[in-house]
Design an enzyme around this catalytic site. Structure first.
Site, PDB file in Angstrom:
ATOM      1  N   GLY A  56       5.413  25.430  -4.103  1.00  0.00           N
ATOM      2  CA  GLY A  56       5.577  23.959  -4.592  1.00  0.00           C
ATOM      3  C   GLY A  56       4.194  23.264  -4.270  1.00  0.00           C
ATOM      4  O   GLY A  56       3.801  23.725  -3.008  1.00  0.00           O
ATOM      5  N   ALA A  57       3.330  22.603  -4.900  1.00  0.00           N
ATOM      6  CA  ALA A  57       2.017  22.099  -4.769  1.00  0.00           C
ATOM      7  C   ALA A  57       1.963  21.398  -3.360  1.00  0.00           C
ATOM      8  O   ALA A  57       1.670  21.450  -2.486  1.00  0.00           O
ATOM      9  CB  ALA A  57       1.379  21.555  -5.550  1.00  0.00           C
ATOM     10  N   ARG A  73      -4.181  30.772  -3.223  1.00  0.00           N
ATOM     11  CA  ARG A  73      -3.408  31.190  -4.511  1.00  0.00           C
ATOM     12  C   ARG A  73      -4.421  29.618  -4.935  1.00  0.00           C
ATOM     13  O   ARG A  73      -5.193  29.063  -4.637  1.00  0.00           O
ATOM     14  CB  ARG A  73      -2.022  30.121  -5.003  1.00  0.00           C
ATOM     15  CG  ARG A  73      -1.016  31.051  -4.704  1.00  0.00           C
ATOM     16  CD  ARG A  73       0.313  30.552  -4.732  1.00  0.00           C
ATOM     17  NE  ARG A  73       1.187  30.569  -6.002  1.00  0.00           N
ATOM     18  CZ  ARG A  73       1.705  29.815  -6.395  1.00  0.00           C
ATOM     19  NH1 ARG A  73       2.550  29.007  -5.600  1.00  0.00           N
ATOM     20  NH2 ARG A  73       2.261  30.386  -8.157  1.00  0.00           N
ATOM     21  N   ASP A 132       1.009  21.002 -10.274  1.00  0.00           N
ATOM     22  CA  ASP A 132      -0.135  21.968  -9.612  1.00  0.00           C
ATOM     23  C   ASP A 132      -1.355  21.051  -9.565  1.00  0.00           C
ATOM     24  O   ASP A 132      -1.763  20.844  -8.018  1.00  0.00           O
ATOM     25  CB  ASP A 132       0.344  23.173  -9.515  1.00  0.00           C
ATOM     26  CG  ASP A 132       1.154  23.468  -9.499  1.00  0.00           C
ATOM     27  OD1 ASP A 132       2.131  23.397  -9.864  1.00  0.00           O
ATOM     28  OD2 ASP A 132       1.953  23.968  -8.180  1.00  0.00           O
TER      29      ASP A 132
END
Ligand code: MRU
Length: 357
Positions: free
Chosen positions: A54-55, A96, A246
């Site tokens: 989760g950003a 990521r 995101d």
């Protein structure tokens, strides 16, 4: 199994400040287990494996990671300290690519470290500043979620049917979440929403995490497969779509979990408002449009075998597993931030909102 969105944080610092205690989201909804993270490799793996995900939550986690890494290097001389911290930050940032909150938090901590060292502080004092900054990032996130929840709720009505995609709740942030914030706050205030959670293939964040959060909070919720949104909207069951984000490009194009753009296209077709909810830290003015956003490609096994007793595709079948897609700004009704609701044309409203930041 209980999860209290009001006072549970998916990541926090241990009392001795040597570890980050992180809820292992890969084990949900069946087991609530915590990881104790202290090394750079453990930090990298926690993000890569989606134990921490989760950003905004990744941003909070990265703030703590940089403080811990700073502590590890604080016996070095100033130059070595800074270069080691930058090297570690670069490695962590490569875990990521899509959520901008990761590089945002790392950059915020590195800029602070640079400033402290160049204004004459030693690595020990600088490390203290990084711990305080990490706590501040965490506090900001809690405040941000509450404001987004308020702004989002102002656009909803009692009895609304709401579609969500992926998980943008308290697990993906700290406390109320972004996409789920208005739903949780509305529930507290007596609104009766009916929430349909896209299960969100292939990693099932909707079924495993969103449903887990909503059921725990007593929200009326139903899990649906990702390909059912069109039927729900045709039947008039959905009055709003709420999703997290995101990375938001300067023109409003928004990267979010794979499948989000499909939900937006269907919503446009049926005239259902499509709301993106996220903090200013997710807006990336260095990314002009969605075409400039790097999309993470993940392990093919997540599609064909990871959830099944036996492989669900024949040997030799190929898989394509992009973790995110980009929703074109033209499909977005409004972007709900902690400072208010941004409306189209987004190029203008975003530029105005980001002025002086
Ligand atoms: O791959 P994940 O589970 O990290 O993807 C998360 C999402 O796409 C969320 O919707 C986004 O990060 C916003 S969370 C408030």
């Amino acid at each position: 199994m209980e999860f209290k969105y009001k006072d549970s944080d998916p990541v926090r610092l241990s009392p001795d400040r040597d570890e980050i205690i992180a809820l292992d989201q890969t084990k949900l909804p069946n087991r609530v287990e915590y990881l104790h993270i202290s090394t750079l490799q453990e930090m990298y793996d926690a993000i890569k494996s989606l134990a921490v995900r989760g950003a905004p939550c990744i941003g909070v986690f990265a703030g703590y990671c940089m403080a811990l890494l700073s502590k590890k290097h604080c016996t070095l001389d100033k130059d070595d300290f800074l270069s080691k911290l930058k090297e570690d930050g670069k490695h962590l940032d490569s875990s990521r690519p899509t959520a901008v909150n990761l590089s945002w938090a790392i950059k915020r901590q590195l800029t602070l470290a640079d400033k402290c060292i160049h204004s004459g502080q030693n690595p020990e004092n600088t490390t203290e500043r990084l711990y305080s900054e990490a706590l501040e990032i965490h506090e900001e996130d809690i405040r941000m979620c509450m404001c987004i929840a308020e702004h989002g709720l102002s656009l909803l009505h009692d009895g609304d049917g709401i579609l969500t995609h992926c998980n943008a709740g308290a697990l993906a942030t700290t406390r109320y979440g972004t996409g789920l914030g208005p739903i949780l706050l509305g529930r507290e205030r007596g609104y009766n929403f009916h929430v349909y959670s896209d299960e969100t293939r292939p990693l099932l964040q909707g079924a495993r995490l969103t449903a887990f959060e909503l059921v725990n909070a007593g929200v009326d919720e139903t899990v649906v497969c990702d390909n059912m949104a069109s039927l729900l909207m045709k039947q008039g069951r959905i009055q709003a779509v709420l999703v997290g984000c995101d990375r938001i490009a300067a023109n409003g194009d928004t990267a979010n979990k794979i499948g989000t753009s499909g939900a937006a296209i269907i919503a446009k077709h049926y005239g259902v408002p499509f709301y993106v909810l996220g903090p200013y830290s997710t807006i990336d003015m260095n990314t002009p449009t969605g075409d400039d956003i790097e999309i993470e490609l993940r392990d093919p096994d997540e599609i064909g075998s990871m959830w099944y007793k036996e492989p669900m595709a024949p040997k030799g079948a190929k898989f394509f597993n992009p973790a995110f897609d980009v929703t074109d700004h033209s499909l977005i009704t409004a972007i709900i931030t902690e400072k208010g609701v941004l409306k189209p044309p987004f190029e203008k409203s975003i530029a105005q909102a980001m002025k002086g930041r």
